[in-house]
Design an enzyme around this catalytic site. Structure first.
Site, PDB file in Angstrom:
ATOM      1  CG  ASN A 476      -2.576  -1.727   1.051  1.00 31.55           C
ATOM      2  OD1 ASN A 476      -2.445  -1.348   0.090  1.00 31.55           O
ATOM      3  ND2 ASN A 476      -2.292  -1.747   2.336  1.00 31.55           N
ATOM      4  N   GLY A 527       6.013 -21.767   3.746  1.00 31.05           N
ATOM      5  CA  GLY A 527       6.347 -22.524   4.110  1.00 31.05           C
ATOM      6  C   GLY A 527       7.767 -22.602   2.696  1.00 31.05           C
TER       7      GLY A 527
END
Length: 623
Positions: A476, A527
């Site tokens: 943002n 992961g």
């Protein structure tokens, strides 16, 4: 016929004289004339090379000449933003670098088709608006600026964003006025009041039940200005450009920036990875909803390379336990967008026992050879109609009961050294309670409350609960200067900073450089599967190797926690001991800490009991 040597030298005196006269007339330093004199007997090609090397040092520094924004795809096939920066280098337009920034949008789990369509439209609108900003007005605004002047660039970007934000507010106000004028409201007819002495909805002859203490309502959703991703993309792209033209790795450039371009730290630590192994949240098939991510943290005495190798062994062992027959494809189908295994569990202890079993099979011990962290994402579990968290299907708990549950969990599994978002940010009192009870044994991390970095810097009491640190996501309207300022504040208050990825990640690995350069304690990358995740781990390994090679790698430091309860007691004792004084001239905003309080680390990981004291616990649901 003249000798070849004389023929080669004939144009040199004339060339030397012309060059000397030209640069003398342009007030070139005297040492240039000396340099030209030293080239009298050089061959032409050697002379040109010598002069080129010398004049390159006198050339103007590179300046931004063009910026291009593009729509690209992230790791889950959603649109996101790429920014490429061109600079004028020795009178030539050259592409220096490009970056891809992650979108603020999260992956919607179990959402309706209407909600998914609305989210996709929002993503596309935001990227298209960002492209307009970058390829038009911002392109002109940043032209001819030096990429090394990050402060100036971020200041211009901040002013531009503030202007766009004000325009958006005015536009919405006009729309509201037009809607109010177009809709004629019917006359208000007062509802019949209940007879005196009778409560509305109450039945005669029955006693009303005592309701539980109401929970604080959810705070308003932070609005995201459409197109604001352009600010983050440009700020990061300019920082990477500045590092490239200075022939400096991005992480070292950011470390210099954080140190306000003073002396570079002699040693830099590499943040510990929080590797997501399991997802047992709302998207899984089991009853358990609480554990959105169960993460592994290697011990501090290992290098990152050794730690990741160990965690990979644990992941393989867990996959074998989940699929004992040895059929690979069924397990691989359960890989989430976070790069971890999705598995259904029916109790809080089940995923922890699964990891414990995998570690035992490898001869490892939880709490010594590997630690755990849990992303609870409690704000996603609140049932507002009942005012309770649904941690398991059909199992509801009040905020106070959640604190008791976490205390029970850490008592049985002290290898859990971090809880992320164990409560909503609105449950301020419960955050304080859990910090006082568990703060000296594990990190209590806020993620949902730290999304708007610019607002945190403007208002340091912006609904941040009492906690050990924050997870920071770069997206943002965030700027690089915002990150450096925020991490400096966190360092000064003994809080930890964690750089985290978003749900829709890209293959850009700049986040790892941000984490190393800004001195983050942990980096949360997901992961050890999916390309957009693995590329970041590979970058972390490369930086560690480079720091070790240059003698700049700082060895791992032990985990230190904060005894919040002792700190509060000490503060109260000091308050009563000190004499009353009049308030000084300094404004309260200069002394107000970023989070709820200053903290002093007083407890280390070595003082906590090991899992061997709790390994005899049988699987069962917590009350």
């Amino acid at each position: 016929m003249e000798p070849s040597g004389d023929r080669d030298r004939r144009p040199l005196p004339e060339l030397r004289q012309q060059a000397a006269e030209y640069y003398r007339s342009n007030q070139v330093p005297q040492r240039l004339e000396e340099a030209l004199n030293a080239t009298f007997y050089l061959r032409p090609l050697d002379l040109y090379g010598h002069l080129a090397n010398y004049f390159s040092k006198l050339s103007k520094p590179p300046v931004i000449c063009k910026i291009i924004g593009r729509k690209v795809l992230d790791g889950v096939g959603q649109p996101t933003l790429e920014v490429e920066v061109f600079c004028t280098v020795k009178n030539h337009e050259t592409s220096i670098c490009s970056i891809v920034v992650s979108s603020h949008s999260e992956i919607l789990e179990n959402a309706s088709p209407e909600a998914i369509d609305a989210d996709e439209k929002e993503r596309n609108d935001s990227i298209n608006r960002a492209l307009e900003w970058i390829n038009e007005s911002l392109n002109e605004m940043l032209r001819d600026l030096q990429p090394a002047d990050q402060h100036k660039v971020d200041e211009l970007l901040g002013d531009y964003f503030a202007k766009k934000l004000e325009e958006e507010k005015e536009r919405m106000e006009i729309e509201r006025e037009e809607q109010a004028a177009a809709i004629s409201a019917p006359p208000c007819v007062p509802a019949p009041s209940a007879p005196p002495g009778k409560k509305k909805g109450a039945k005669l002859g029955k006693k009303t039940s005592i309701t539980e203490k109401p929970i604080p309502p959810a705070g308003p959703t932070e609005p995201v200005l459409c197109g604001s991703i352009a600010i983050a993309g440009l700020s990061l792209a300019v920082a990477k450009t500045g590092a490239t033209v200075n022939n400096t790795p991005l992480y070292l450039y950011l470390a210099l920036m954080k140190n306000q371009f003073q002396d570079l730290p002699t040693e830099l630590p590499v943040p510990l990875p929080m590797v997501t192994l399991l997802s047992c949240g709302k998207s899984s098939s089991g009853k358990l909803k609480l554990m959105k991510e169960v993460m592994l943290i290697p011990p501090t005495e290992l290098t990152v390379k050794q730690g990741i190798e160990r965690l990979l062994d644990i992941q393989k062992q867990v996959m074998r336990l989940l699929d004992p027959v040895g059929k690979g494809p069924p397990v691989l189908k359960r890989i989430s967008h976070l790069g971890c295994l999705i598995t259904g569990c029916d109790s809080l202890e089940q995923p922890l026992i699964l990891i414990q079993t995998a570690c035992r099979n490898l001869g490892l011990e939880l709490g010594i050879d590997v630690h755990l962290a849990i992303n609870c994402a409690a704000h996603e579990l609140m049932d507002y109609t009942k005012g309770k968290y649904e941690i398991l299907i059909g199992t509801l708990k009040s905020p106070d009961e959640m604190v008791d549950m976490y205390v029970d969990l850490i008592n049985k599994y002290p290898s859990v050294i971090a809880l992320v978002d164990p409560l909503r940010k609105e449950d301020v009192q419960q955050w304080s309670n859990i910090c006082n009870i568990l703060g000296s044994r594990c990190y209590l991390i806020a993620e949902d409350a730290s999304k708007n970095i610019a607002k945190l810097l403007e208002d340091q009491n912006a609904n941040i609960p009492k906690c050990s640190g924050l997870i920071i996501k770069y997206t943002n309207q965030t700027k690089i200067s915002d990150l450096t300022e925020l991490t400096r504040l966190l360092d000064g208050q003994k809080h930890i900073a964690i750089l985290g990825t978003s749900a829709g990640e890209s293959s850009d690995n700049s986040l790892v450089d941000l984490a190393v350069g800004l001195g983050a304690r942990f980096v949360k990358l997901g992961g050890l599967s999916r390309g957009e995740r693995v590329t970041k781990y590979n970058r972390l390994l490369a930086i560690e190797e480079e720091l070790a090679k240059n003698g700049r790698l700082r060895s791992g430091e032990n985990h230190e926690f904060v005894a919040f309860a002792e700190e509060v007691q000490t503060g109260e004792e000091l308050l009563h001991a000190l004499p009353l004084t009049e308030q000084g001239p300094w404004s309260s905003q200069h002394t107000q800490p970023l989070l709820a309080q200053d903290q002093n680390p007083v407890s280390s990981l070595g003082s906590t009991p090991h899992l061997s004291e709790a390994t005899e616990v049988k699987p069962s649901e917590f009350p």
